[in-house]
Scaffold this motif. Structure first.
Motif, PDB file in Angstrom:
ATOM      1  N   GLY A 171      33.114 -12.506  -8.576  1.00 18.09           N
ATOM      2  CA  GLY A 171      33.735 -12.068  -7.333  1.00 18.09           C
ATOM      3  C   GLY A 171      32.719 -11.476  -6.378  1.00 18.09           C
ATOM      4  N   TRP A 172      31.790 -10.673  -6.913  1.00 15.34           N
ATOM      5  CA  TRP A 172      30.742 -10.130  -6.050  1.00 15.34           C
ATOM      6  C   TRP A 172      29.871 -11.245  -5.497  1.00 15.34           C
ATOM      7  CZ3 TRP A 172      29.106  -5.976 -10.117  1.00 15.34           C
ATOM      8  CH2 TRP A 172      30.095  -4.992 -10.168  1.00 15.34           C
ATOM      9  N   SER A 173      29.642 -12.273  -6.330  1.00 18.26           N
ATOM     10  CA  SER A 173      28.751 -13.333  -5.874  1.00 18.26           C
ATOM     11  C   SER A 173      29.357 -14.128  -4.741  1.00 18.26           C
ATOM     12  CB  SER A 173      28.409 -14.274  -7.038  1.00 18.26           C
ATOM     13  OG  SER A 173      29.542 -15.031  -7.425  1.00 18.26           O
ATOM     14  N   ARG A 174      30.708 -14.108  -4.609  1.00 14.73           N
ATOM     15  CA  ARG A 174      31.312 -14.823  -3.492  1.00 14.73           C
ATOM     16  C   ARG A 174      30.879 -14.219  -2.170  1.00 14.73           C
ATOM     17  NH1 ARG A 174      36.013 -14.785  -6.749  1.00 14.73           N
ATOM     18  NH2 ARG A 174      36.950 -13.147  -5.498  1.00 14.73           N
ATOM     19  N   GLY A 175      30.484 -12.930  -2.222  1.00 13.94           N
ATOM     20  CA  GLY A 175      29.971 -12.322  -1.011  1.00 13.94           C
ATOM     21  C   GLY A 175      28.618 -12.872  -0.622  1.00 13.94           C
ATOM     22  N   GLY A 176      27.950 -13.531  -1.563  1.00 17.02           N
ATOM     23  CA  GLY A 176      26.697 -14.194  -1.247  1.00 17.02           C
ATOM     24  C   GLY A 176      25.478 -13.523  -1.824  1.00 17.02           C
ATOM     25  N   GLY A 177      25.448 -12.191  -1.847  1.00 13.99           N
ATOM     26  CA  GLY A 177      24.246 -11.477  -2.245  1.00 13.99           C
ATOM     27  C   GLY A 177      23.850 -11.693  -3.686  1.00 13.99           C
ATOM     28  N   LEU A 178      24.769 -11.441  -4.609  1.00  8.37           N
ATOM     29  CA  LEU A 178      24.452 -11.557  -6.026  1.00  8.37           C
ATOM     30  C   LEU A 178      24.146 -12.997  -6.400  1.00  8.37           C
ATOM     31  CD1 LEU A 178      24.194 -10.003  -8.662  1.00  8.37           C
ATOM     32  CD2 LEU A 178      26.612 -10.405  -9.062  1.00  8.37           C
ATOM     33  N   LEU A 179      24.895 -13.922  -5.865  1.00 13.97           N
ATOM     34  CA  LEU A 179      24.661 -15.332  -6.168  1.00 13.97           C
ATOM     35  C   LEU A 179      23.301 -15.772  -5.658  1.00 13.97           C
ATOM     36  CD1 LEU A 179      25.632 -18.031  -7.268  1.00 13.97           C
ATOM     37  CD2 LEU A 179      26.785 -18.441  -5.083  1.00 13.97           C
ATOM     38  N   ILE A 234      25.729 -15.827 -13.968  1.00 11.54           N
ATOM     39  CA  ILE A 234      26.289 -15.538 -12.642  1.00 11.54           C
ATOM     40  C   ILE A 234      26.560 -16.827 -11.883  1.00 11.54           C
ATOM     41  CG2 ILE A 234      25.742 -14.581 -10.371  1.00 11.54           C
ATOM     42  CD1 ILE A 234      24.328 -12.283 -11.795  1.00 11.54           C
ATOM     43  N   VAL A 235      25.600 -17.743 -11.914  1.00  7.45           N
ATOM     44  CA  VAL A 235      25.791 -19.018 -11.212  1.00  7.45           C
ATOM     45  C   VAL A 235      26.930 -19.805 -11.853  1.00  7.45           C
ATOM     46  CG1 VAL A 235      24.717 -21.232 -10.646  1.00  7.45           C
ATOM     47  CG2 VAL A 235      23.389 -19.133 -10.450  1.00  7.45           C
ATOM     48  N   GLY A 236      26.957 -19.845 -13.187  1.00  8.91           N
ATOM     49  CA  GLY A 236      28.023 -20.580 -13.861  1.00  8.91           C
ATOM     50  C   GLY A 236      29.392 -19.996 -13.606  1.00  8.91           C
ATOM     51  N   GLU A 237      29.502 -18.669 -13.660  1.00 10.87           N
ATOM     52  CA  GLU A 237      30.793 -18.024 -13.408  1.00 10.87           C
ATOM     53  C   GLU A 237      31.218 -18.196 -11.956  1.00 10.87           C
ATOM     54  OE1 GLU A 237      32.483 -17.090 -15.748  1.00 10.87           O
ATOM     55  OE2 GLU A 237      31.115 -16.626 -17.382  1.00 10.87           O
ATOM     56  N   SER A 238      30.257 -18.200 -11.045  1.00  7.78           N
ATOM     57  CA  SER A 238      30.580 -18.415  -9.639  1.00  7.78           C
ATOM     58  C   SER A 238      31.128 -19.829  -9.425  1.00  7.78           C
ATOM     59  CB  SER A 238      29.338 -18.190  -8.771  1.00  7.78           C
ATOM     60  OG  SER A 238      29.621 -18.415  -7.405  1.00  7.78           O
ATOM     61  N   LEU A 239      30.478 -20.809 -10.065  1.00  9.04           N
ATOM     62  CA  LEU A 239      30.975 -22.185  -9.979  1.00  9.04           C
ATOM     63  C   LEU A 239      32.365 -22.293 -10.594  1.00  9.04           C
ATOM     64  CD1 LEU A 239      27.752 -24.177 -10.951  1.00  9.04           C
ATOM     65  CD2 LEU A 239      28.849 -24.132  -8.712  1.00  9.04           C
ATOM     66  N   ALA A 240      32.552 -21.664 -11.766  1.00  9.85           N
ATOM     67  CA  ALA A 240      33.858 -21.719 -12.431  1.00  9.85           C
ATOM     68  C   ALA A 240      34.938 -21.077 -11.567  1.00  9.85           C
ATOM     69  CB  ALA A 240      33.778 -21.019 -13.789  1.00  9.85           C
ATOM     70  N   ASP A 241      34.604 -19.959 -10.926  1.00 11.37           N
ATOM     71  CA  ASP A 241      35.572 -19.271 -10.093  1.00 11.37           C
ATOM     72  C   ASP A 241      35.957 -20.104  -8.882  1.00 11.37           C
ATOM     73  OD1 ASP A 241      36.995 -16.665  -9.687  1.00 11.37           O
ATOM     74  OD2 ASP A 241      35.890 -16.745  -7.796  1.00 11.37           O
ATOM     75  N   ARG A 242      34.966 -20.784  -8.303  1.00  9.74           N
ATOM     76  CA  ARG A 242      35.264 -21.618  -7.137  1.00  9.74           C
ATOM     77  C   ARG A 242      36.113 -22.823  -7.523  1.00  9.74           C
ATOM     78  NH1 ARG A 242      29.785 -21.593  -3.335  1.00  9.74           N
ATOM     79  NH2 ARG A 242      29.558 -19.329  -3.305  1.00  9.74           N
ATOM     80  N   VAL A 243      35.812 -23.403  -8.691  1.00  8.02           N
ATOM     81  CA  VAL A 243      36.593 -24.547  -9.146  1.00  8.02           C
ATOM     82  C   VAL A 243      38.036 -24.133  -9.426  1.00  8.02           C
ATOM     83  CG1 VAL A 243      36.886 -26.212 -11.025  1.00  8.02           C
ATOM     84  CG2 VAL A 243      34.628 -25.830 -10.047  1.00  8.02           C
ATOM     85  N   SER A 244      38.208 -22.959 -10.046  1.00  2.96           N
ATOM     86  CA  SER A 244      39.558 -22.502 -10.404  1.00  2.96           C
ATOM     87  C   SER A 244      40.395 -22.197  -9.165  1.00  2.96           C
ATOM     88  CB  SER A 244      39.464 -21.259 -11.297  1.00  2.96           C
ATOM     89  OG  SER A 244      38.904 -20.172 -10.591  1.00  2.96           O
TER      90      SER A 244
END
Length: 283
Positions: free
Chosen positions: A15-23, A271-281
């Motif tokens: 969720g934090w990575s959706r903001g861009g910084g962490l990702l 982090i990258v994998g969870e970000s991709l998974a979150d976007r797909v879901s």
């Protein structure tokens, strides 16, 4: 090791990575690792295997920016070269397990019936054996190295991909475009490879990215136990193994440097994998 369903803590990171910084930080870490692996001969300040006993356990600074190990070898150079084995092994695990998992998952989903039952039970049987234990048994029979553990872990990781692909493919097969292609006379292989697989590729990519971090950790653990890449090769897990004696002499660098490289790498890929998974879901 986990499948596409993510842990709450890691989902918050996503969720934090959706903001861009962490990702962006995670992607930058991965980019640096890849560059280090590719450009190691050009950017490493010294020969990673050069022994200099006069600099044994030297602290950071001077000719050794991150210090030296018990043999006087430059830690920065060794951790840079270690990115090669650190990334190549997990890449092999992920590539093999993804290909096998996609093949098994699509076959089970498309044919159904006894084929689905047989393949599902086979995946459950493989899933029941801990990957690390299986790798240790293979090393005990054929000796240490990188190839044996890599192939063994790839087989152990296959059910994670296969079960995910089977579930997603079965849901996708209920969509109208699958029936339309069947009505037009397309064969099952053509439909799966040209139409079904591209539509579920984002899910597979997310799972493979998560698997990469876990494979990196597993292979580093095997190297630490002396069952993976062997000294004097520069490998992060083997470096931690070699650095244990230095701790008794008050030198933490030989363990902290490769340990930090492993931790940062695993976190970045997760982090990258969870970000991709979150976007797909959320699609």
């Amino acid at each position: 090791m986990e499948t596409f369903a993510v842990r709450p803590g890691l989902r918050r990171l996503g969720g934090w990575s959706r903001g861009g910084g962490l990702l962006r930080v995670a992607l930058a870490v991965i980019a640096l690792l890849v560059l280090a692996a590719v450009l190691a001969p050009l950017i490493a300040p010294a020969d990673p295997d050069a022994v200099d006993l006069s600099a044994a356990l030297a602290g950071p600074g001077g000719d050794h920016l991150l210090g030296a190990d018990a043999s006087g070898r430059d830690l920065l150079s060794r951790v840079i070269y270690g990115a090669r084995t650190g990334l190549l092994g997990p890449l092999g695990v992920v590539a093999i397990s993804t290909v096998l998992g996609v093949l098994v998952g699509l076959t089970a989903a498309w044919h159904g019936g006894w084929v689905d039952t047989a393949l599902s039970r086979s995946m459950e049987l493989v899933f029941a054996f801990p990957g690390l234990l299986l790798a240790i048994l293979v090393v005990a029979m054929y000796g240490p190295g990188q190839i044996g553990p890599m192939i063994t872990l790839a087989v152990a990781y296959t059910p994670f991909v296969g079960r995910l692909v089977r579930g997603v493919a079965r849901g996708e097969m209920g969509r109208p475009y699958i029936a339309a292609y069947r009505a037009l006379g397309f064969g099952g292989l053509a439909i799966c490879l040209r139409h079904l697989l591209p539509n579920i590729a984002p899910v597979i990519l997310a799972q493979s990215t998560i698997n990469f971090g876990y494979a990196l950790l597993d292979l580093a653990g095997l190297a630490f136990l002396g069952l993976g890449v062997q000294p004097p090769a520069a490998d992060w897990g083997a470096m931690i193994n070699e650095g244990q004696s230095a701790v008794l002499q008050g030198a933490l660098g030989p363990i902290l440097v490769p340990g930090l490289a492993i931790v940062l790498s695993v976190i970045a890929f997760n982090i990258v994998g969870e970000s991709l998974a979150d976007r797909v879901s959320r699609r």
